[in-house]
Design a protein around this motif. Structure first.
Motif, mmCIF file in Angstrom:
data_model
loop_
_atom_site.group_PDB
_atom_site.id
_atom_site.type_symbol
_atom_site.label_atom_id
_atom_site.label_comp_id
_atom_site.label_asym_id
_atom_site.label_seq_id
_atom_site.Cartn_x
_atom_site.Cartn_y
_atom_site.Cartn_z
ATOM 1 N N SER A 133 0.802 -1.225 0.000
ATOM 2 C CA SER A 133 0.000 0.000 0.000
ATOM 3 C C SER A 133 0.836 1.278 0.000
ATOM 4 O O SER A 133 0.537 2.214 -0.766
ATOM 5 C CB SER A 133 -0.974 -0.001 1.179
ATOM 6 O OG SER A 133 -1.930 -1.031 1.044
ATOM 7 N N PRO A 134 1.908 1.386 0.811
ATOM 8 C CA PRO A 134 2.716 2.618 0.761
ATOM 9 C C PRO A 134 3.335 2.867 -0.613
ATOM 10 O O PRO A 134 3.456 4.023 -1.051
ATOM 11 C CB PRO A 134 3.800 2.362 1.816
ATOM 12 C CG PRO A 134 3.200 1.369 2.750
ATOM 13 C CD PRO A 134 2.376 0.476 1.881
ATOM 14 N N VAL A 155 -6.337 3.936 -1.626
ATOM 15 C CA VAL A 155 -5.662 2.649 -1.442
ATOM 16 C C VAL A 155 -6.453 1.847 -0.409
ATOM 17 O O VAL A 155 -6.377 2.114 0.791
ATOM 18 C CB VAL A 155 -4.200 2.858 -0.998
ATOM 19 C CG1 VAL A 155 -3.511 1.530 -0.745
ATOM 20 C CG2 VAL A 155 -3.447 3.641 -2.077
ATOM 21 N N ASN A 156 -7.221 0.887 -0.886
ATOM 22 C CA ASN A 156 -8.092 0.080 -0.031
ATOM 23 C C ASN A 156 -7.641 -1.377 -0.013
ATOM 24 O O ASN A 156 -8.409 -2.287 -0.321
ATOM 25 C CB ASN A 156 -9.544 0.161 -0.517
ATOM 26 C CG ASN A 156 -10.211 1.466 -0.150
ATOM 27 O OD1 ASN A 156 -9.626 2.294 0.539
ATOM 28 N ND2 ASN A 156 -11.436 1.670 -0.605
ATOM 29 N N THR A 157 -6.401 -1.596 0.296
ATOM 30 C CA THR A 157 -5.807 -2.932 0.415
ATOM 31 C C THR A 157 -5.855 -3.677 -0.915
ATOM 32 O O THR A 157 -4.893 -3.650 -1.668
ATOM 33 C CB THR A 157 -6.478 -3.762 1.525
ATOM 34 O OG1 THR A 157 -6.504 -2.982 2.724
ATOM 35 C CG2 THR A 157 -5.687 -5.042 1.799
ATOM 36 N N ARG A 158 -6.983 -4.322 -1.230
ATOM 37 C CA ARG A 158 -7.056 -5.128 -2.453
ATOM 38 C C ARG A 158 -7.672 -4.385 -3.633
ATOM 39 O O ARG A 158 -7.617 -4.880 -4.762
ATOM 40 C CB ARG A 158 -7.835 -6.410 -2.187
ATOM 41 C CG ARG A 158 -7.165 -7.287 -1.130
ATOM 42 C CD ARG A 158 -7.655 -8.693 -1.184
ATOM 43 N NE ARG A 158 -7.091 -9.499 -0.102
ATOM 44 C CZ ARG A 158 -6.802 -10.789 -0.213
ATOM 45 N NH1 ARG A 158 -6.990 -11.408 -1.354
ATOM 46 N NH2 ARG A 158 -6.317 -11.453 0.819
ATOM 47 N N ASN A 159 -8.260 -3.231 -3.391
ATOM 48 C CA ASN A 159 -8.901 -2.440 -4.448
ATOM 49 C C ASN A 159 -8.358 -1.027 -4.377
ATOM 50 O O ASN A 159 -8.543 -0.338 -3.371
ATOM 51 C CB ASN A 159 -10.418 -2.453 -4.274
ATOM 52 C CG ASN A 159 -10.987 -3.847 -4.119
ATOM 53 O OD1 ASN A 159 -11.466 -4.213 -3.046
ATOM 54 N ND2 ASN A 159 -10.908 -4.648 -5.155
ATOM 55 N N ASN A 160 -7.708 -0.591 -5.462
ATOM 56 C CA ASN A 160 -6.968 0.665 -5.426
ATOM 57 C C ASN A 160 -7.204 1.473 -6.698
ATOM 58 O O ASN A 160 -7.258 0.904 -7.795
ATOM 59 C CB ASN A 160 -5.474 0.363 -5.265
ATOM 60 C CG ASN A 160 -5.198 -0.573 -4.094
ATOM 61 O OD1 ASN A 160 -5.106 -0.151 -2.957
ATOM 62 N ND2 ASN A 160 -5.079 -1.878 -4.369
ATOM 63 N N VAL A 200 -6.371 1.576 -12.000
ATOM 64 C CA VAL A 200 -7.014 0.574 -11.154
ATOM 65 C C VAL A 200 -6.033 -0.566 -10.897
ATOM 66 O O VAL A 200 -5.340 -1.013 -11.822
ATOM 67 C CB VAL A 200 -8.286 0.010 -11.821
ATOM 68 C CG1 VAL A 200 -8.998 -0.957 -10.885
ATOM 69 C CG2 VAL A 200 -9.231 1.128 -12.246
ATOM 70 N N LEU A 201 -5.966 -1.037 -9.648
ATOM 71 C CA LEU A 201 -5.196 -2.235 -9.312
ATOM 72 C C LEU A 201 -6.010 -3.046 -8.311
ATOM 73 O O LEU A 201 -6.364 -2.542 -7.244
ATOM 74 C CB LEU A 201 -3.830 -1.882 -8.719
ATOM 75 C CG LEU A 201 -2.886 -3.070 -8.438
ATOM 76 C CD1 LEU A 201 -1.427 -2.660 -8.617
ATOM 77 C CD2 LEU A 201 -3.090 -3.625 -7.017
#
Length: 213
Positions: free
Chosen positions: A16-17, A27-32, A42-43
């Protein structure tokens, strides 16, 4: 067996950083997501799940990583986009006009050599996560490395609209290609290509309708 909270904790610590430092705003851990002038980065990190595990042999917590670039001037075709609390668009990778997967550079043969399907033995678009979580840190660090060496370069390259348009034009002829290219040409004020792709899109639409009439 390891659970999502333990994996997510290391994602937030290691990956995340790096995403925050390299263009991602939410940045939402698994959805960014990262919002640029004309597009959204999008990642997504997704576990393969139990069904995939039962069929292929991969551990159910194993993950794959998808990237996408959503160009805001191209109207969505596949349903409504999710809207955030601040009215921001939150597309999924499959809704993006350009998409890419990240690849694992770890040697995972000790996990996959016994698979019945040779294709599953060789695939490198999934990161194996051991059921007890012993290799999570190594996996997340490799995802981070793949993002920095491959994913970030791809995102920056195709944020340039002219480069992205050329990539779309190189795709196989299809309704999807003509649809995207039409709106790119319109946005770039390329009247000749706008007319060309509008014609091709209309022609392809009629061809498809004819298949069902």
């Amino acid at each position: 067996m390891i659970g999502s909270p333990e994996i997510n904790k290391l994602i937030r610590k290691i990956l995340s950083p790096t995403l925050k430092d390299n263009g991602f705003d939410k940045v939402n851990t698994r959805n960014n997501w990262g919002w640029k002038d004309h597009c959204i980065w999008v990642l997504d990190i997704t576990a393969v799940g139990k069904y995939f595990s039962d069929v292929t042999g991969w551990s159910p917590m194993s993950v794959y990583v998808e990237l996408g670039i959503y160009y805001c001037f191209v109207p969505p075709k596949d349903g409504e986009l999710k809207i955030g609390t601040k009215a921001e668009l939150l597309p999924k990778p499959h809704q993006c006009q350009l998409q890419k997967q990240l690849y694992c550079s770890l040697d995972q043969s000790n996990y996959t050599y016994h698979f019945d399907n040779p294709a599953e033995q060789k695939r490198n678009d999934i990161w194996w996560i051991e059921p007890d979580g012993a290799n999570i840190e190594k996996v997340i660090n490799n995802i981070k490395q793949s993002f920095l060496s491959d994913g970030l370069v791809w995102l920056m390259k195709y944020t340039d609209l002219v480069t992205a348009f050329k990539e779309i034009e190189s795709e196989h002829d299809s309704f999807n290609k003509f649809y995207k290219a039409r709106y790119f040409a319109e946005h770039l004020n390329d009247n000749f290509k706008f007319e060309e792709y509008s014609h091709l899109l209309e022609k392809e639409q009629k061809r498809i309708e004819g298949l069902f009439s």
